[in-house]
Design an enzyme around this catalytic site. Structure first.
Site, PDB file in Angstrom:
ATOM      1  N   ASP A  75       0.796  -1.335  -0.028  1.00 45.79           N
ATOM      2  CA  ASP A  75       0.085   0.131   0.031  1.00 45.79           C
ATOM      3  C   ASP A  75       1.000   0.943  -0.126  1.00 45.79           C
ATOM      4  OD1 ASP A  75      -2.188   2.040   0.726  1.00 45.79           O
ATOM      5  OD2 ASP A  75      -3.575   0.018   1.042  1.00 45.79           O
ATOM      6  N   LYS A 104     -10.506   3.079 -15.557  1.00 46.32           N
ATOM      7  CA  LYS A 104     -11.207   1.607 -15.356  1.00 46.32           C
ATOM      8  C   LYS A 104     -11.637   0.947 -16.707  1.00 46.32           C
ATOM      9  CE  LYS A 104     -11.161   1.543 -10.929  1.00 46.32           C
ATOM     10  NZ  LYS A 104     -10.025   0.687 -10.331  1.00 46.32           N
ATOM     11  N   ASP A 130       4.065   2.544  -3.838  1.00 43.99           N
ATOM     12  CA  ASP A 130       3.153   3.712  -4.728  1.00 43.99           C
ATOM     13  C   ASP A 130       2.821   2.980  -6.086  1.00 43.99           C
ATOM     14  OD1 ASP A 130       1.958   5.410  -6.344  1.00 43.99           O
ATOM     15  OD2 ASP A 130       3.101   7.042  -5.458  1.00 43.99           O
ATOM     16  N   VAL A 131       1.926   2.533  -6.448  1.00 47.56           N
ATOM     17  CA  VAL A 131       1.737   1.581  -7.793  1.00 47.56           C
ATOM     18  C   VAL A 131       2.093   2.565  -9.110  1.00 47.56           C
ATOM     19  CG1 VAL A 131       0.475  -0.056  -6.987  1.00 47.56           C
ATOM     20  CG2 VAL A 131      -0.972   1.824  -7.783  1.00 47.56           C
ATOM     21  N   THR A 171     -17.708   0.391   1.084  1.00 48.06           N
ATOM     22  CA  THR A 171     -16.352   0.367   1.379  1.00 48.06           C
ATOM     23  C   THR A 171     -15.956   2.055   1.408  1.00 48.06           C
ATOM     24  OG1 THR A 171     -15.138   0.673  -0.670  1.00 48.06           O
ATOM     25  CG2 THR A 171     -15.467  -1.543   0.219  1.00 48.06           C
ATOM     26  N   TYR A 225     -12.101   8.565 -13.452  1.00 44.55           N
ATOM     27  CA  TYR A 225     -12.072   7.240 -12.862  1.00 44.55           C
ATOM     28  C   TYR A 225     -12.734   6.163 -13.785  1.00 44.55           C
ATOM     29  CZ  TYR A 225     -13.470   3.541  -9.531  1.00 44.55           C
ATOM     30  OH  TYR A 225     -13.579   2.311  -8.879  1.00 44.55           O
TER      31      TYR A 225
HETATM   32  P1  NAD Z   1     -10.255   1.512  -0.452  1.00 37.67           P
HETATM   33  O1  NAD Z   1     -10.190   2.977  -0.613  1.00 37.67           O
HETATM   34  O2  NAD Z   1     -11.019   0.906   0.665  1.00 37.67           O
HETATM   35  O3  NAD Z   1      -8.743   0.826  -0.574  1.00 37.67           O
HETATM   36  C1  NAD Z   1      -7.951   1.124  -1.642  1.00 37.67           C
HETATM   37  C2  NAD Z   1      -6.297   1.194  -1.141  1.00 37.67           C
HETATM   38  O4  NAD Z   1      -5.430   1.450  -2.299  1.00 37.67           O
HETATM   39  C3  NAD Z   1      -6.084   1.963   0.066  1.00 37.67           C
HETATM   40  O5  NAD Z   1      -5.706   1.266   0.935  1.00 37.67           O
HETATM   41  C4  NAD Z   1      -5.234   2.957  -0.671  1.00 37.67           C
HETATM   42  O6  NAD Z   1      -4.264   3.583   0.490  1.00 37.67           O
HETATM   43  C5  NAD Z   1      -4.346   2.241  -1.770  1.00 37.67           C
HETATM   44  N1  NAD Z   1      -3.934   3.047  -2.795  1.00 37.67           N
HETATM   45  C6  NAD Z   1      -4.309   4.313  -3.084  1.00 37.67           C
HETATM   46  N2  NAD Z   1      -3.381   4.767  -3.867  1.00 37.67           N
HETATM   47  C7  NAD Z   1      -2.578   3.856  -4.066  1.00 37.67           C
HETATM   48  C8  NAD Z   1      -1.236   3.981  -4.589  1.00 37.67           C
HETATM   49  N3  NAD Z   1      -1.024   4.854  -5.699  1.00 37.67           N
HETATM   50  N4  NAD Z   1      -0.378   2.933  -4.457  1.00 37.67           N
HETATM   51  C9  NAD Z   1      -0.779   1.865  -3.800  1.00 37.67           C
HETATM   52  N5  NAD Z   1      -1.467   1.787  -3.075  1.00 37.67           N
HETATM   53  C10 NAD Z   1      -2.536   2.793  -3.244  1.00 37.67           C
HETATM   54  O7  NAD Z   1     -10.822   1.155  -2.096  1.00 37.67           O
HETATM   55  P2  NAD Z   1     -11.659  -0.351  -2.299  1.00 37.67           P
HETATM   56  O8  NAD Z   1     -13.226  -0.050  -2.179  1.00 37.67           O
HETATM   57  O9  NAD Z   1     -11.097  -1.424  -1.414  1.00 37.67           O
HETATM   58  O10 NAD Z   1     -11.196  -0.477  -3.618  1.00 37.67           O
HETATM   59  C11 NAD Z   1     -10.236  -1.352  -4.213  1.00 37.67           C
HETATM   60  C12 NAD Z   1     -10.497  -1.346  -5.931  1.00 37.67           C
HETATM   61  O11 NAD Z   1     -11.728  -1.594  -6.210  1.00 37.67           O
HETATM   62  C13 NAD Z   1     -10.110   0.044  -6.415  1.00 37.67           C
HETATM   63  O12 NAD Z   1      -9.325  -0.184  -7.508  1.00 37.67           O
HETATM   64  C14 NAD Z   1     -11.516   0.583  -6.729  1.00 37.67           C
HETATM   65  O13 NAD Z   1     -11.277   1.339  -7.772  1.00 37.67           O
HETATM   66  C15 NAD Z   1     -12.185  -0.604  -7.130  1.00 37.67           C
HETATM   67  N6  NAD Z   1     -13.765  -0.650  -6.887  1.00 37.67           N
HETATM   68  C16 NAD Z   1     -14.333  -0.208  -5.877  1.00 37.67           C
HETATM   69  C17 NAD Z   1     -15.523   0.078  -5.881  1.00 37.67           C
HETATM   70  C18 NAD Z   1     -16.222   0.505  -4.571  1.00 37.67           C
HETATM   71  O14 NAD Z   1     -17.570   0.514  -4.679  1.00 37.67           O
HETATM   72  N7  NAD Z   1     -15.669   0.293  -3.510  1.00 37.67           N
HETATM   73  C19 NAD Z   1     -16.358  -0.260  -6.946  1.00 37.67           C
HETATM   74  C20 NAD Z   1     -15.733  -0.573  -8.225  1.00 37.67           C
HETATM   75  C21 NAD Z   1     -14.460  -0.836  -8.054  1.00 37.67           C
END
Ligand code: NAD
Length: 259
Positions: free
Chosen positions: A38, A163, A64-65, A194, A159
């Protein structure tokens, strides 16, 4: 069922968040050894500590990805620590609060979103592929979203575009690497309960605006996405590659929904 990932080594990004933590817990329960990453070290380390306390084998690395150097080091950790890489879950992503429509979204918001959500997934694939080749194959799961396949009148343009890029890129990688025993799939979560989404939908009105479209009448849970990722990661999905794997409570299939 257990042991579905016995003997496998997995990398999971965004472990400090909703889906990342649930995936790490589940993958560890199913026998995988984990490198978890993370950019938020506090959240990431706390998540990994819980996985280890529950009996899982996992290490935490800062990554940092959007920085190739970090991603390269993260993948190298899997090979150095556990000898190989079998599973790459490119899960980290952001939804910027100022991400809006074509006219109002600032260029800096667009660039940051693309750098993390799309370029970060590319870097993950770029470095996982040679490691998986050395391991004799593997499974890459790239996190897209339902907004990659559906339009919304409540925009988050950068966003959505990022995606959509993840979906197209994953499909092509699946084809290019199909004969190397490397499977590449995109997982498309529906709207989830979340912090990522709930921080964005910070009023009841905003939540209701979405809930009316959900056939099941509820947001999904992070664990339900982790279960989908587990399937794609495991050998149960040995003939599954190049998919847009929807885990969306039927959202994409709906016209009208139950009242
Ligand atoms: P979240 O915000 O709870 O977790 C995301 C994590 O990624 C966080 O811990 C954050 O610190 C980390 N992060 C952010 N930028 C980063 C970087 N540059 N390098 C490394 N880590 C980084 O989100 P989530 O709900 O668990 O979502 C995870 C994935 O699912 C994301 O790609 C999100 O776009 C996707 N997604 C989520 C939803 C939703 O409704 N929650 C819906 C569709 C897709």
């Amino acid at each position: 069922m257990s042991g579905r990932l016995e003997g496998k080594v997995a990398v999971i990004t965004g472990v400090g968040g909703g889906i990342g933590y649930q995936a790490a817990s589940l993958f560890a329960q199913e026998g995988a050894k984990l490198v978890c990453a993370d950019v938020n070290d506090q959240a990431g380390k706390a998540a990994v500590a819980k996985v280890v306390a529950a009996g899982g084998e996992a290490v935490y690395v800062h990554c940092d990805v959007s920085k190739e150097f970090d991603v390269k080091a993260m993948v190298a950790t899997a090979e150095e620590k556990f000898g190989k890489l079998n599973i790459m879950f490119n899960n980290a992503g952001i939804m910027h609060p100022k991400d809006d429509n074509a006219e109002t979204t600032e260029e800096s918001v667009w660039d940051m979103t693309m750098n993390i959500n799309l370029k970060g997934v590319w870097f993950g694939c770029k470095h996982a592929i040679p490691a998986m080749r050395r391991a004799g194959g593997g499974s890459i799961i790239n996190t897209a979203s339902f907004v990659a396949v559906m339009g919304a009148a409540t925009p988050q343009l950068a966003y959505t575009a990022s995606k959509g890029g993840v979906l197209a890129m994953s499909r092509e990688l699946a084809i290019v690497h199909a004969r190397e025993n490397i499977r590449v799939n995109a997982i498309c979560p529906g709207p989830l309960h979340t912090p990522l989404l709930m921080d964005f939908l910070n009023t009841e009105e905003k939540k209701e605006r979405r809930l009316v479209h959900l056939p099941m009448g509820r947001f999904g849970e992070a664990i339900e996405i982790a279960q989908g990722a587990l399937f794609l990661a495991s050998d149960d999905a040995s003939y599954v590659t190049g998919t847009d794997f929807m885990v969306d409570g039927g959202l994409r299939a709906a016209y009208v929904t139950p009242v």
